[in-house]
Structure formats: structure tokens, C-alpha cells
Write an enzyme that holds these catalytic residues in place. Sequence first.
Site, short mmCIF file in Angstrom:
data_model
loop_
_atom_site.label_atom_id
_atom_site.label_comp_id
_atom_site.label_asym_id
_atom_site.label_seq_id
_atom_site.Cartn_x
_atom_site.Cartn_y
_atom_site.Cartn_z
N VAL A 11 0.84 -1.18 0.10
CA VAL A 11 0.10 0.03 -0.01
C VAL A 11 0.89 1.18 0.19
O VAL A 11 0.49 2.25 -0.85
CB VAL A 11 -1.06 0.04 1.30
CG1 VAL A 11 -1.51 1.35 1.43
CG2 VAL A 11 -2.02 -1.00 1.09
N PHE A 155 -8.35 0.23 -2.12
CA PHE A 155 -9.08 -0.88 -2.87
C PHE A 155 -8.29 -1.27 -3.95
O PHE A 155 -8.62 -1.00 -4.88
CB PHE A 155 -10.54 -0.67 -3.15
CG PHE A 155 -11.51 -0.33 -1.97
CD1 PHE A 155 -12.03 -1.15 -1.20
CD2 PHE A 155 -11.48 0.88 -1.59
CE1 PHE A 155 -13.01 -0.75 -0.41
CE2 PHE A 155 -12.48 1.70 -0.46
CZ PHE A 155 -13.04 0.65 -0.02
N LYS A 212 -14.46 -0.74 4.05
CA LYS A 212 -13.38 -1.52 3.55
C LYS A 212 -13.63 -2.99 3.82
O LYS A 212 -13.61 -3.76 3.15
CB LYS A 212 -12.01 -0.92 4.18
CG LYS A 212 -10.94 -1.78 4.10
CD LYS A 212 -10.42 -2.00 2.63
CE LYS A 212 -9.23 -2.79 2.52
NZ LYS A 212 -8.60 -2.75 1.12
N ASN A 216 -14.43 -6.12 1.12
CA ASN A 216 -13.65 -7.43 0.99
C ASN A 216 -14.29 -8.62 1.44
O ASN A 216 -14.26 -9.58 0.90
CB ASN A 216 -12.43 -7.13 1.71
CG ASN A 216 -11.19 -6.46 1.03
OD1 ASN A 216 -11.59 -5.70 -0.26
ND2 ASN A 216 -10.16 -6.05 1.49
N PHE A 257 -15.87 -12.37 -9.97
CA PHE A 257 -15.72 -13.43 -8.63
C PHE A 257 -16.47 -14.57 -8.46
O PHE A 257 -16.71 -14.86 -7.47
CB PHE A 257 -15.70 -12.43 -7.24
CG PHE A 257 -14.78 -11.40 -7.14
CD1 PHE A 257 -13.75 -11.68 -6.27
CD2 PHE A 257 -14.88 -10.14 -7.85
CE1 PHE A 257 -12.70 -10.55 -6.16
CE2 PHE A 257 -13.85 -9.31 -7.77
CZ PHE A 257 -12.80 -9.56 -6.83
N LEU A 258 -16.98 -15.03 -9.76
CA LEU A 258 -17.77 -16.18 -9.81
C LEU A 258 -16.81 -17.56 -10.24
O LEU A 258 -17.12 -18.71 -10.58
CB LEU A 258 -18.67 -16.05 -10.55
CG LEU A 258 -20.02 -15.14 -10.27
CD1 LEU A 258 -20.98 -15.36 -11.36
CD2 LEU A 258 -20.48 -15.98 -8.94
N CYS A 268 -4.92 -9.79 2.01
CA CYS A 268 -6.21 -9.07 2.49
C CYS A 268 -7.50 -9.91 2.87
O CYS A 268 -7.95 -9.47 4.00
CB CYS A 268 -6.62 -8.10 1.14
SG CYS A 268 -5.10 -6.73 0.94
N LYS A 325 -2.27 -15.71 -6.36
CA LYS A 325 -3.04 -15.11 -7.66
C LYS A 325 -1.93 -14.84 -8.72
O LYS A 325 -0.78 -14.44 -8.37
CB LYS A 325 -3.94 -14.01 -7.48
CG LYS A 325 -3.03 -12.77 -6.82
CD LYS A 325 -4.18 -11.62 -6.68
CE LYS A 325 -4.59 -10.96 -7.93
NZ LYS A 325 -5.31 -9.71 -7.98
#
Length: 428
Positions: A11, A155, A212, A216, A257-258, A268, A325
Site C-alpha cells: 500500500v 481498494f 473497507k 472485501n 468473482f464467480l 487482504c 494469484k
Amino acid sequence: MNLTVIGTGYVGLIVGNCFAKQGHFVYCIDNDKEKILKLNEGISPIFEKDLDELISYNLNFGNIKYLNDINIGLSNSDIIFLAVGTPSKDDGSCDLKFVDLALDNIISYYLENRFEDYKYIFIKSTVVVGTADYIKERLRKSGLDRIIVVSNPEFLREGSSVYDFLNPDRIIIGLDDILIHKNIIDSLYHYYIENNICEILYMSNKSAELSKYACNCFLATKISFANEIANLSKSLGANYEDVKKAMGSDSRISPKFLNAGPGYGGSCFPKDVRALINLGYPVDLIKKGYDVNENQKLKMFEMVDKYVNLNNFDKKVVIWGCTFKPGTDDIRESPSIKVVDNFLENGYEIMVHDPVGMENFKLKYLDKLIYLNDKYDFRDFKILIIMVNWDEYYSVDLSKLKGVDVFDAFGILDENILDDRYYERIGR
């Protein structure tokens, strides 16, 4: 404006360098002397798209400094960003020790160096709801109530953090007395206002802090829901890819996000979900989603181990993908870690490959694994497990996978061209 950013993790580096690119002068502060030396040489401590170029640009332009001495930043800035880590405690709650350490330094400096105008602390770190009020109270007790506390969560997606900072969906400002301090917000975020990039949402500190976590936790729960339906599809003989299309075409749901997979990880989602669960209020749905995710991380191990034992095969596997990821070298809470740990506990030999994350895996596992520079160096290993959907894994040379059975967490390979190889994936 002159800005000080305390903390040069994901960040802090993104915030500092993006604000510098927009014309502000930024002091980035960290107590890690080696990291600061490397940053001043233009060497980033993390792998993140576009960050290396941004660091070099700002150093060459002369609008950023990396320092160990926080006092230099505080003496020259009206705005201080807290971008320190807030790791999970053993019980899952949010640990504010680094926030406290930064605040100790801020209070100590400004008690000795009085000021007339307002100073501002912008909280970029993800903190438990009520942290801004806690900071305000510490400042008030120290006689520093002219330091204004602003909740300003980020974000950012690892792998596209620079883009996300420069092109946000919204900017959230949690602040008392908005009218008094709005000119500071306008000056800080002038780039977004002048270019009409996004809306700035003003709210209370607690609402900003909870926003936030809410965002998430919603996304994390959506991933768990997708994986639940994917597992159900497999059990019932349905094809989750078709089910996903049906759900994603509904404008109320959206396809994001499927994707079915081995579960979420990273710095996070797991941490933020645990923090919300441990606030002491009932969040049963969020807790169940977290439990689903922890179980999902075991699916690839269970799938392969069952296959190996049924066929009496050698306990040897190749794993492609170490990070949580694609697009990052971050292995924190990566599903691959849980898979590797279970294979090791059950006596497997493991070879691993990752485009950028292997060095971090080596630091964790040392000589317990074999690390492949050439992902096709299978030797006598006959089982491949694809754990991360890196772009380079989509363009596989099938001629180099002869005799190799494939277990694919994301379904990135086309099973129709895999000939007679055994192929299994989540959701199908």
C-alpha cells in the site's frame, strides 16, 4: 502538497509513488534500512505491474524521497499517511501494534515541534472499526487535537495496484467537520477531481472503516459461494462453467468473482474476514464463507491423493503456481501452501514452478521441494497440478505433457485437446 507515507509495503509504495506521479512531493518512511537503500537505487522490494517504472520515474523527476528518519517527513508535511501492516493476531483479530508505533513517533515529534495550522493523519492501513476514534483519543490526551484523523481506505488488487490507484471506482473519506477540511481533500485528490475520474464519498470514520471490511468480506464470500456451487456441480454431474454463465449473465449478480478455484488467499481477504469475525458481533454468513474457503484449499490435495491411492501411483507431483494469484510474487496465505503442506505430511515428493513467486517459496520451504526453472522438466513425475492461472500456463505445449495426468484448479486447459490424459478440475 508535501506528503509523508509511513510504511513501504504494497500500500505505501503504491500510494507514495502514485501521489508523486500526480505532482505531490512524497517522503516514504520505513525503518528497514536495506529496503530504503534499494528503493533509492530504484529497486522495488515487491513484484507489481508498472511499479518499477513508476519508482524510476519519480526518482528521476526528483519528487520522492525514501528515508529511515520519520522526523524529516513530519517536519516538511501537513499530511501523514499511515500505510503500515495490520496483521492478524493468533485469535484472528486485527493487530494495531505498527499503527501504535507510528503514532508514538508522530505524537513525540509534534509535542516537541509545535505547529499552528492543522496536520492530517490519513489512515490507509486496513484497521478495525473504531481505530480512528482510538487515534483521536490518543491525540486529544496528548494535547494534539489539531491533528485531524481521516479514514481513507484503499481498494487495491495486487497485480494491478497502480492502475487501481489511478483509476478508482470511488474515493472514500471518513472525516468529521467535512466543510472545514474539504479544501485539503480537494488539494490532495486534485487529479481525480480535475479529470472527473470518480466520486468522492464522504462519511463518518466508522462508516469508512466498515466500508473497507464490507467490500472485501462480500467479495470473499462471493468466491466461497461460487466454489460451493462448483463443488455441488461436480457432485451432481453438472458443468459449473455453464452454471457460472447463467449466474453471471444476471445483471444483479455480474460475472466477477464467480470463477471456481482453490480458494482465496493473499494479504487482504483472509485477514480482513478474520478481523470482522473477531469484532464480537454475529456475522454468521461471513464466518461460514471463511470456513468454506479453508476447506476449499484442501480440494486439490484431496482430489490428487484419492487418484494416486486408487491407482497405486508413485507419490510424486509437479505443482505449477506458488503465489496466491497471478501478477504478484506474494505467497501469503496462498492455497498452494496448504496443498504443499498436506502433500509433504503424506510423504509426497514435490516439484514446483512459478513465474515470479519461487524465491519466496524457497524462503519458506528451503530444500523440502525441488524448484523448476523449466516448467516442463517433469523427469519421472507423472502428475501435474495447476494451482494458479498465470497467463503462461494457458499456452501449454501439450507435446511436453505426454503421459502426464493433469489436475487443473481453474480449468485453464481445454480438456477436449488433452487426448487420453487423465484430466480433472474443480466444478466438473
